[in-house]
Design a protein around this motif. Structure first.
Motif, PDB file in Angstrom:
ATOM      1  N   ASN A 121       0.814  -1.219   0.000  1.00  0.00           N
ATOM      2  CA  ASN A 121       0.000   0.000   0.000  1.00  0.00           C
ATOM      3  C   ASN A 121       0.843   1.262   0.000  1.00  0.00           C
ATOM      4  O   ASN A 121       0.322   2.364  -0.203  1.00  0.00           O
ATOM      5  N   ASN A 122       2.130   1.141   0.245  1.00  0.00           N
ATOM      6  CA  ASN A 122       3.021   2.291   0.277  1.00  0.00           C
ATOM      7  C   ASN A 122       4.449   1.812   0.088  1.00  0.00           C
ATOM      8  O   ASN A 122       4.710   0.611  -0.031  1.00  0.00           O
ATOM      9  N   ALA A 123       5.376   2.760   0.080  1.00  0.00           N
ATOM     10  CA  ALA A 123       6.786   2.438  -0.130  1.00  0.00           C
ATOM     11  C   ALA A 123       7.578   2.499   1.163  1.00  0.00           C
ATOM     12  O   ALA A 123       8.798   2.683   1.139  1.00  0.00           O
ATOM     13  N   LEU A 124       6.913   2.352   2.305  1.00  0.00           N
ATOM     14  CA  LEU A 124       7.624   2.329   3.572  1.00  0.00           C
ATOM     15  C   LEU A 124       8.498   1.080   3.659  1.00  0.00           C
ATOM     16  O   LEU A 124       8.373   0.151   2.862  1.00  0.00           O
ATOM     17  N   GLU A 125       9.369   1.060   4.652  1.00  0.00           N
ATOM     18  CA  GLU A 125      10.216  -0.114   4.838  1.00  0.00           C
ATOM     19  C   GLU A 125       9.354  -1.335   5.157  1.00  0.00           C
ATOM     20  O   GLU A 125       8.463  -1.277   5.997  1.00  0.00           O
ATOM     21  N   HIS A 126       9.606  -2.450   4.473  1.00  0.00           N
ATOM     22  CA  HIS A 126       8.841  -3.682   4.690  1.00  0.00           C
ATOM     23  C   HIS A 126       9.786  -4.815   5.084  1.00  0.00           C
ATOM     24  O   HIS A 126      10.941  -4.848   4.654  1.00  0.00           O
TER      25      HIS A 126
END
Length: 334
Positions: A121-126
Motif C-alpha cells: 500500500n506504500n513504499a515504507l520499509e517492509h
C-alpha cells in the motif's frame, strides 16, 4: 482465500476441524509486531530479499527470521516458503515500519509450504517474517519473492507533468545536483552539468526529465543554476555548496507556494527571485550567496548576524510586506 483444507472439509467434518486447528491463518495478526520491531532494531537475522531471488534459513520454536524487501506503492507479489528439512511447518508474515502487520490478499498452505500474495500500500520499509507455526517444529526452509504486478512489473500509470509537479521535480533535484557537482572531480563543462542534473531529475520520476522545459520561468531558473554551480565549481568555492543548499532549504520552508496566476514556483523564486507578475519577490538564494565569504563575496560569513539578516532578507523578507522586523528578531541570538 484458498487453502488445502478445502478438499479435506469435503470428505470429513472431523478431519476439517482437526486440520483447521493446526493450519496457519495468515490473514490474522500473529501478535509478534513488538518482537519484529525489536529484532529489526537489533539488526538480528535481517537479510535483503529481492524479487526472483531464493534464500534459505533455519528456524525453530518461537524464533523469527527476517528478510527486508524493497517495495514500491502498488507492488503485487507472491512469497513462497518451503520446508527443506526437519518437521518445520512454516508461516510467513509481512510488516511495514517493522511493527505494522500487512494482511495478505490470499494464501495457500499445506504441511510443508506456504504461498502468500501481498499488495504493497506504500513504499515504507517492509520486512517478511518466517516462523514456525505456533512455535512448533524446526528445520531449514527456502523463501522466494515473485513480482506479479504493479511498478515492480513495469505497470506504472504515467504521471502528468503539471506546473506543480515540474516545480516539485526541480526543487527536489536541487539538493541532489548540488551534492553531485560538489563531488565532481575535474573541470565541469556544460555537458557534464546537464548530465548530472538530468540524472537527478530522473530519480524523481520519468515525467521529471522535461521539467526544465515546462515554461519559460523554469527554463530560466535551470540555466541560472547551471551557470552558478559551474562558476562555484570552477572557482573552487567548496564551502559555498552548503550555504546554497541551506538557503534553498530555508526558502522552501517560508514561501507560500501557489500554482495559478501569477505562477509562484519554488524553483524560480528561490533561485532567481521571480514570482510571475508579482513585485514582492525581490530576493533569491543567488543574491544571498553573492555576499557570502565562502562563495567569493566579501560582505559577511553565513554564521554571523549580517549573514543571518542577509539570508532572511533574501528569503522570508523577499515576500513579507512592510519592514523586516522579523528578520532582526530572528537573528538576535546569533
Amino acid at each position: 482465500m484458498k487453502t488445502t483444507t478445502t478438499l479435506l472439509c469435503a470428505l470429513s467434518l472431523v478431519a476439517c476441524a482437526a486440520e483447521s486447528d493446526g493450519e496457519p491463518d495468515l490473514s490474522a495478526e500473529p501478535g509478534i509486531g513488538a518482537d519484529v520491531a525489536d529484532a529489526k532494531e537489533d539488526a538480528f537475522g535481517s537479510r535483503s530479499l529481492a524479487f526472483g531471488e531464493t534464500l534459505t534459513g533455519t528456524t525453530a520454536g518461537d524464533g523469527l527470521v527476517l528478510f527486508d524487501i524493497d517495495l514500491a506503492e502498488g507492488d503485487a507479489f507472491r512469497v513462497d516458503v518451503t520446508r527443506e528439512s526437519g518437521d518445520l511447518r512454516p508461516s510467513v508474515y509481512l510488516y511495514e515500519d517493522a511493527d505494522t502487520f500487512v494482511s495478505p490478499e490470499s494464501f495457500d498452505v499445506d504441511a510443508r509450504s506456504v504461498s502468500v500474495n501481498f499488495l504493497a500500500n506504500n513504499a515504507l520499509e517492509h520486512v517478511l517474517v518466517v516462523r514456525a507455526h505456533r512455535g512448533r517444529g524446526a528445520g531449514d526452509f527456502s523463501i522466494t519473492a515473485t513480482c506479479t504486478g504493479g511498478p515492480c512489473a513495469g505497470d506504472v500509470e504515467p504521471v502528468e507533468l503539471t506546473l506543480a509537479r515540474a516545480d516539485e521535480c526541480l526543487s527536489k533535484a536541487n539538493t541532489c545536483t548540488i551534492q553531485a557537482v560538489s563531488a565532481f572531480e575535474g573541470e565541469l563543462t556544460i555537458e557534464d552539468f546537464q548530465g548530472l542534473h538530468a540524472a537527478c531529475l530522473a530519480e524523481q520520476g520519468a515525467e521529471c526529465v522535461d521539467a526544465c522545459d515546462f515554461n519559460e520561468n523554469l527554463t530560466l531558473a535551470c540555466l541560472s543554476m547551471q551557470n552558478e554551480l559551474g562558476n562555484i565549481h570552477r572557482d573552487g568555492f567548496t564551502g559555498c555548496y552548503a550555504e546554497l543548499e541551506y538557503c534553498l532549504d530555508v526558502c522552501s520552508d517560508f514561501n507560500p507556494w501557489t500554482y495559478g496566476e501569477p505562477e509562484f514556483t519554488e524553483m524560480a523564486t528561490c533561485w532567481i527571485g521571480y514570482q510571475g507578475d508579482s513585485s514582492s519577490a525581490t530576493g533569491s538564494c543567488l543574491g544571498y550567496i553573492g555576499g557570502v565569504e565562502a562563495c567569493g563575496g566579501g560582505e559577511y560569513a553565513g554564521d554571523t548576524v549580517d549573514g543571518c539578516l542577509a539570508l532572511c532578507g533574501e528569503t522570508e523578507g523577499a515576500w513579507t510586506e512592510g519592514p523586516w522586523d522579523g528578520c532582526e528578531e530572528m537573528c538576535d541570538d546569533i
